[in-house]
Design a protein around this motif. Structure first.
Motif, PDB file in Angstrom:
ATOM      1  N   LYS A 156       9.684  53.621  17.917  1.00  0.00           N
ATOM      2  CA  LYS A 156       9.537  52.839  19.148  1.00  0.00           C
ATOM      3  C   LYS A 156       8.913  51.512  18.737  1.00  0.00           C
ATOM      4  O   LYS A 156       7.842  51.482  18.145  1.00  0.00           O
ATOM      5  CB  LYS A 156       8.652  53.559  20.158  1.00  0.00           C
ATOM      6  N   ILE A 199       7.637  47.819  20.089  1.00  0.00           N
ATOM      7  CA  ILE A 199       7.251  47.018  21.254  1.00  0.00           C
ATOM      8  C   ILE A 199       6.990  45.611  20.747  1.00  0.00           C
ATOM      9  O   ILE A 199       6.192  45.414  19.823  1.00  0.00           O
ATOM     10  CB  ILE A 199       5.997  47.593  21.935  1.00  0.00           C
ATOM     11  N   GLU A 231      10.557  47.103  24.857  1.00  0.00           N
ATOM     12  CA  GLU A 231      10.259  48.384  24.228  1.00  0.00           C
ATOM     13  C   GLU A 231      11.599  49.021  23.892  1.00  0.00           C
ATOM     14  O   GLU A 231      12.345  49.409  24.795  1.00  0.00           O
ATOM     15  CB  GLU A 231       9.458  49.264  25.185  1.00  0.00           C
ATOM     16  N   ARG A 237       3.516  46.597  18.563  1.00  0.00           N
ATOM     17  CA  ARG A 237       3.242  47.939  18.061  1.00  0.00           C
ATOM     18  C   ARG A 237       4.535  48.597  17.587  1.00  0.00           C
ATOM     19  O   ARG A 237       5.604  48.384  18.161  1.00  0.00           O
ATOM     20  CB  ARG A 237       2.632  48.753  19.191  1.00  0.00           C
ATOM     21  N   ALA A 253      14.342  52.817  27.010  1.00  0.00           N
ATOM     22  CA  ALA A 253      14.035  51.445  26.602  1.00  0.00           C
ATOM     23  C   ALA A 253      13.662  50.658  27.850  1.00  0.00           C
ATOM     24  O   ALA A 253      14.179  50.917  28.938  1.00  0.00           O
ATOM     25  CB  ALA A 253      15.248  50.831  25.920  1.00  0.00           C
ATOM     26  N   LYS A 254      12.739  49.707  27.710  1.00  0.00           N
ATOM     27  CA  LYS A 254      12.259  48.963  28.875  1.00  0.00           C
ATOM     28  C   LYS A 254      12.069  47.491  28.556  1.00  0.00           C
ATOM     29  O   LYS A 254      11.800  47.128  27.423  1.00  0.00           O
ATOM     30  CB  LYS A 254      10.895  49.480  29.334  1.00  0.00           C
TER      31      LYS A 254
END
Length: 113
Positions: free
Chosen positions: A8, A10, A19, A75, A85-86
């Motif tokens: 993941k 970010i 993200e 991160r 996912a965003k």
């Protein structure tokens, strides 16, 4: 046989925070960037569609590899499985996410005495 890891990532892009999930991530040969490959998006088995995930899916459609500047990365986590996912707006006015300062950014200007 162990399954392939999922990461993941970010990162900030302008005033938005992305993200995303990917299977491959590594430091690029291009100095100051990381490379993200093999993006992973959720399966469309649900009736409800997340517009944020669809926006990212469309934005990264056909992208083989993405280069992200190191100073934009917030991160990176290795996770058990992918999530949604965003994209979200960075609404903090002075928030805790900022670009890393570069040399010469706040040097005093010479006076003309």
């Amino acid at each position: 046989m162990a399954s392939e890891p999922v990461y993941k990532v970010i990162f900030q892009n302008g005033n938005q925070v992305f993200e995303v999930f990917a299977r491959q991530i590594y430091q690029s040969d291009m100095w100051g960037f990381i490379e993200i490959e093999e993006f992973v998006f959720g399966e469309r088995s649900q009736i409800v569609v997340d517009p944020s995930e669809e926006k990212l899916k469309n934005e990264f459609a056909g992208v083989k590899r993405s280069y992200i500047p190191l100073q934009a990365v917030i991160r990176i986590d290795e996770v058990e499985k992918e999530g949604a996912a965003k994209v979200s707006e960075n609404t903090a006015r002075e928030g805790n996410v900022a670009s890393f300062p570069f040399p010469g950014a706040n040097l005093p200007q010479p006076s003309e005495d």
